[in-house]
Structure formats: structure tokens, C-alpha cells
Design an enzyme around this catalytic site. Structure first.
Site, PDB file in Angstrom:
ATOM      1  N   ARG A 104      14.681  -2.901  -4.432  1.00 43.34           N
ATOM      2  CA  ARG A 104      14.471  -2.015  -3.280  1.00 43.34           C
ATOM      3  C   ARG A 104      15.329  -0.757  -3.417  1.00 43.34           C
ATOM      4  NH1 ARG A 104      15.707  -6.392   1.253  1.00 43.34           N
ATOM      5  NH2 ARG A 104      15.305  -7.998  -0.305  1.00 43.34           N
ATOM      6  N   ASP A 157      18.146  -8.082 -12.872  1.00 41.92           N
ATOM      7  CA  ASP A 157      19.238  -9.057 -12.893  1.00 41.92           C
ATOM      8  C   ASP A 157      20.480  -8.431 -13.529  1.00 41.92           C
ATOM      9  OD1 ASP A 157      20.999 -11.219 -13.874  1.00 41.92           O
ATOM     10  OD2 ASP A 157      19.431 -12.490 -13.013  1.00 41.92           O
ATOM     11  N   PHE A 158      21.586  -8.460 -12.799  1.00 43.88           N
ATOM     12  CA  PHE A 158      22.781  -7.758 -13.271  1.00 43.88           C
ATOM     13  C   PHE A 158      23.348  -8.342 -14.562  1.00 43.88           C
ATOM     14  CE2 PHE A 158      24.548  -4.360 -10.520  1.00 43.88           C
ATOM     15  CZ  PHE A 158      23.402  -4.186  -9.768  1.00 43.88           C
ATOM     16  N   ARG A 210      14.902 -20.052   8.240  1.00 43.48           N
ATOM     17  CA  ARG A 210      15.415 -18.681   8.302  1.00 43.48           C
ATOM     18  C   ARG A 210      14.238 -17.748   8.560  1.00 43.48           C
ATOM     19  NH1 ARG A 210      16.507 -14.983   3.539  1.00 43.48           N
ATOM     20  NH2 ARG A 210      17.650 -13.224   4.414  1.00 43.48           N
ATOM     21  N   GLU A 224      24.363 -19.542   3.431  1.00 42.56           N
ATOM     22  CA  GLU A 224      23.454 -19.301   4.555  1.00 42.56           C
ATOM     23  C   GLU A 224      22.842 -20.609   5.057  1.00 42.56           C
ATOM     24  OE1 GLU A 224      21.798 -16.239   1.925  1.00 42.56           O
ATOM     25  OE2 GLU A 224      21.401 -15.070   3.718  1.00 42.56           O
ATOM     26  N   LYS A 268      13.407 -21.552  -0.755  1.00 43.40           N
ATOM     27  CA  LYS A 268      14.623 -22.321  -1.018  1.00 43.40           C
ATOM     28  C   LYS A 268      14.699 -23.432   0.021  1.00 43.40           C
ATOM     29  CE  LYS A 268      17.187 -18.262  -2.597  1.00 43.40           C
ATOM     30  NZ  LYS A 268      18.247 -17.307  -2.269  1.00 43.40           N
ATOM     31  N   GLY A 292      18.847  -8.729  -2.584  1.00 47.18           N
ATOM     32  CA  GLY A 292      18.962  -7.813  -1.462  1.00 47.18           C
ATOM     33  C   GLY A 292      20.442  -7.509  -1.307  1.00 47.18           C
ATOM     34  N   ILE A 350      25.776 -11.152  -6.937  1.00 46.56           N
ATOM     35  CA  ILE A 350      26.537 -10.134  -7.662  1.00 46.56           C
ATOM     36  C   ILE A 350      27.973 -10.088  -7.146  1.00 46.56           C
ATOM     37  CG2 ILE A 350      26.681  -7.652  -8.149  1.00 46.56           C
ATOM     38  CD1 ILE A 350      23.550  -7.625  -7.657  1.00 46.56           C
ATOM     39  N   GLY A 351      28.135 -10.065  -5.826  1.00 45.22           N
ATOM     40  CA  GLY A 351      29.467  -9.958  -5.229  1.00 45.22           C
ATOM     41  C   GLY A 351      30.389 -11.099  -5.635  1.00 45.22           C
ATOM     42  N   ASN A 374      14.056 -21.784   3.633  1.00 47.40           N
ATOM     43  CA  ASN A 374      14.175 -20.326   3.592  1.00 47.40           C
ATOM     44  C   ASN A 374      13.016 -19.796   2.763  1.00 47.40           C
ATOM     45  OD1 ASN A 374      14.907 -17.685   3.157  1.00 47.40           O
ATOM     46  ND2 ASN A 374      17.013 -18.146   2.523  1.00 47.40           N
ATOM     47  N   GLY A 379      23.382  -9.276  -3.414  1.00 45.77           N
ATOM     48  CA  GLY A 379      22.501 -10.194  -4.148  1.00 45.77           C
ATOM     49  C   GLY A 379      21.290  -9.400  -4.592  1.00 45.77           C
ATOM     50  N   ASN A 431      30.069 -12.972  -8.454  1.00 46.90           N
ATOM     51  CA  ASN A 431      30.161 -13.229  -9.898  1.00 46.90           C
ATOM     52  C   ASN A 431      30.437 -12.026 -10.785  1.00 46.90           C
ATOM     53  OD1 ASN A 431      29.378 -16.123  -9.903  1.00 46.90           O
ATOM     54  ND2 ASN A 431      27.515 -15.302  -8.991  1.00 46.90           N
ATOM     55  N   HIS A 489      20.565  -9.941   6.839  1.00 51.63           N
ATOM     56  CA  HIS A 489      21.619 -10.730   6.187  1.00 51.63           C
ATOM     57  C   HIS A 489      22.692 -11.125   7.204  1.00 51.63           C
ATOM     58  CE1 HIS A 489      20.782  -8.718   2.008  1.00 51.63           C
ATOM     59  NE2 HIS A 489      20.092  -9.841   2.127  1.00 51.63           N
TER      60      HIS A 489
END
Ligand code: ADP
Length: 381
Positions: free
Chosen positions: A226, A267-268, A76, A369, A18, A197, A316-317, A11, A195, A319, A165
């Protein structure tokens, strides 16, 4: 015992690569890694060097890609344009067509093409397969895929909402259906992929009917760097008044916007630290992110009319307990009731975080993914 077959998944993002050696049947990952900051100072020069480094690391781990002999190498590819959506065997003709599509995804497709080229020279005797991130959304209903701009221009330049995605949205909606024990055909779902994105999709009976990204992966939710949705007038205004070039504006919207543009942090985990310390800009960035997310959730509940399952996925979703709570607080009138204790439980794997009384089941579903790409590859070959 017959050895499990493996697929090497690559990817190549704009500044990261990755890689993962994954068994498509069992889902077991034998090795995985990320090489990031490609092209930045004091790091790897380009995707060619990055891929060679990935191969060296695999070899060090006793998994030299040539001796392991993967059944396929899955790549990907972010943008498949109008023509490509099914997983496709890579040959010179495909690469030439992908190069033609690069203007549609200038930040994403060129590194993927380079990654494919280098991987083909390193593993010339193994089939290489391109898996497209736009595939799942190829049959988006015309009402969702169409921009209300001059019809002829849109036709000439293939301007439509493609969605991205897709590998993740498809995988997560299938995992969610398996978890609630109902056929995907019977379920109306919302998937929130949050994430670096970020994108949302509304999936009716397994087929997406709306998604937040458009011609490019810039539309929709506020992301790490973004902007997501902006008035297109911002672009012409910056061009005219600030004398910025189109390339500079595009780069600003991609790399210097979103949560990072508002707070200096993308980074959250660190964003929360800044908020804790009283950083006003970080608080606003977080609030704008949440506000946009809630607008999309409300819109997709309306589009679906009935929402059976809503799933959070990606960094993010999966964690961020606070994001999930703040995204869904006060939505009981829409049938969404979070259970605070379940939401805060860091248990890994697919899990339910809604209250038993909630008409909509809310889940956390880890995305994968690489596994989805590997399975697409072996189906094709
Ligand atoms: P991508 O694949 O788009 O690079 P990911 O899905 O890996 O992104 O998500 C990366 C982002 O997830 C990080 O930048 C960070 O903001 C967020 N993240 C990762 N772990 C956590 C965590 N424990 N708590 C909050 N946010 C997290």
C-alpha cells in the site's frame, strides 16, 4: 483442576485467514495457523473453503472446535464505521449493518463478514463476537480525526480519520507500560506497528491522540503493497490522463504500491537481499519507507511534546534490526538514543533497545492481536 477456557479467534483478511485457539487467562496458544493466497490459482477458492480447512486442521490436531467447545469465537473486523467500536455480540442485525459498512472497507470487511457467516454455521451454539480494529481510535481528538474537507460532505458520508490496527496499538502500549513498570496513564508513547500493513500512533496516558491511518487503512506509512500518503491529485490525474477506473486506481494503491510497487518485492527479508545484491530500486524502496517513518516519528514527538516510550512491533518492527536502526539514527536531539548492541540482540519477548541515557525508552514489543481479541471476547460474555 478446572480446564482453562479457550477462545477461537478468526482473522479473515483480504487473501488470508488466520486462526488461533487461545486461553485468554493464561495467554497460552493451543493451536494457530494461517491459510493464505485465498482466491488465487492453485489455492483455496474462498473464505468459506479456507475456514473449513482451518477446522479440518484443528480436528487433525485433536482440537475439533465443536468438541473443544470454545467459550466464544472472536472475529477481527477491520472497519466498525461510526457506530461500532465496543466488542459486539454477532447477530443477524449486526451482520446487516456490517454489510452496509462494506463500501468504507471494500477489501477488508467482506471477507470478515463471510468468515463470521461460515463460522456461525459451523459453530451455531457458541457466542460469536466482533472485535473492531478501529475501536481504540474511536475517541481520537477532533483535531486528529477531522479531514479539512467540506464539512457537510464529511458529515453526510461519515468521512473522518478512523485509524486501524487499534487492537495491536492498544495491546502494545499496555505491554510497554507493564514492562517499564509504570501506569499507562502516566506515559506518553509512540507505537510503530510495522508489518505488511504499517501504522503509527501517539498515545497519551493510554488514549490515542494521533494515528497514521485514516478513513481507510491506506493512509500514512509506506507499506508492503500500500502507498500510504499520496497527494489526492494523483488519483484524479490517473483517472483523467491514464483513463484508469476508480476501482483500478484503488487496487493499484492497495496491491501494487508501497515497497512492492517500487521494487517488485514486499517482504523485507528479501528486500534486504536485493539491496545486498546492488538492486537500486530495492534500495530506493527501503529509503522511501524509512524516510516516511522518520517523518511520522518526528511529527508524533511534536504532537506528544514529551515521549516516554517508543515501541516497535509486528513482523518488521519485531525482527528487522536495520529498520529500527535507520528509523532512529541521529535523533538524540529528540531524546531518542538507540543502543546498537541491544538493538541487534535477537532475544524474543519485550526488550529495551535504547541506551540507558536515552530520555525516551525504546522497546521491541511483540504484538498479540489474537490474545487481545480473546480477552475482549470473554470480557463481553
Ligand atoms: P501482517 O500481519 O500485516 O500480514 P506481519 O506483522 O506478520 O504482517 O509482518 C509481515 C512482514 O514482516 C513480512 O512481509 C516481512 O516483510 C516482515 N518480516 C517478518 N520477519 C522478518 C524478519 N526476520 N526480518 C525482517 N522482516 C521480517
Amino acid at each position: 483442576m478446572v480446564a482453562e477456557r479457550v477462545v477461537l479467534v478468526i482473522n479473515s483478511g483480504s487473501s488470508t485467514l488466520k486462526y488461533q485457539l487461545v486461553e485468554p487467562d493464561s495467554g497460552i496458544s493451543r493451536a494457530a495457523g494461517v491459510i493464505d493466497q485465498i482466491g488465487e490459482q492453485s489455492s483455496v477458492a474462498d473464505h468459506d473453503a479456507a475456514l473449513r480447512m482451518a477446522f479440518a486442521r484443528l480436528t487433525e490436531a485433536g482440537l475439533d472446535p465443536s468438541s473443544v467447545a470454545p467459550a466464544a469465537v472472536g472475529h477481527r473486523v477491520v472497519h466498525g464505521g461510526n457506530d461500532f467500536y465496543r466488542p459486539t455480540l454477532v447477530d443477524d442485525a449486526l451482520l446487516a449493518k456490517l454489510r452496509e459498512l462494506s463500501p468504507l472497507a471494500p477489501l477488508h470487511n467482506p471477507p470478515a463478514i463471510l468468515g463470521i457467516e461460515v463460522a456461525r454455521t459451523l459453530l451455531p451454539d457458541i457466542p460469536h463476537v466482533a472485535v473492531f480494529d478501529t475501536a481504540f481510535f474511536h475517541d481520537l481528538p477532533a483535531t486528529a480525526a477531522t479531514y479539512a474537507i467540506d464539512r457537510r460532505l464529511a458529515q453526510t458520508w461519515h468521512i473522518r480519520r478512523y485509524g486501524f490496527h487499534g487492537i495491536s496499538h492498544q495491546y502494545v502500549s499496555q505491554q510497554a507500560a507493564a514492562f517499564v513498570g509504570r501506569p499507562v496513564e502516566d506515559l506518553n508513547q509512540i507505537v510503530l506497528h510495522l508489518g505488511n500493513g504499517a501504522s503509527a500512533s501517539a498515545v497519551l496516558g493510554g488514549r490515542p491522540i494521533e494515528t497514521s491511518m485514516g478513513l481507510t487503512p491506506m493512509e500514512g506509512l509506506v507499506m508492503g503493497t500500500r502507498s500510504g500518503d499520496v497527494d489526492p491529485g494523483v488519483i484524479s490525474y490517473l483517472w483523467r490522463a491514464a483513463k484508469m477506473s476508480v476501482d483500478d486506481i484503488e487496487s493499484m494503491l492497495n496491491h501494487c504500491s508501497g515497497v512492492f510497487g517500487l521494487s517488485g518485492e514486499r517482504d523485507f527479508r528479501r528486500l534486504h537481499d536485493l539491496i545486498e545484491s546492488g538492486d537500486v530500486a530495492a534500495q530506493l524502496a527501503y529509503d522511501v519507507f524509512i524516510h516516511r517513518l522518520r517523518k511520522y516519528i518526528g511529527a508524533y514527538v511534536a504532537v506528544l511534546q514529551r515521549t516516554d516510550v517508543l515501541s516497535f512491533t509486528a513482523g518488521i518492527g519485531e525482527n528487522d534490526v536495520a529498520v529500527r536502526r535507520d528509523a532512529l539514527t541521529g535523533l538524540s536531539a529528540l531524546g531518542i538514543e538507540l543502543d546498537e548492541r541491544r538493538n541487534a540482540d535477537p532475544h524474543p519477548g519485550v526488550r529495551r533497545i535504547s541506551a540507558d541515557s536515552s530520555p525516551t525508552t525504546v522497546l521491541v514489543v511483540p504484538t498479540n492481536e489474537e490474545l487481545a481479541i480473546a480477552r475482549d471476547c470473554v470480557q463481553l460474555i
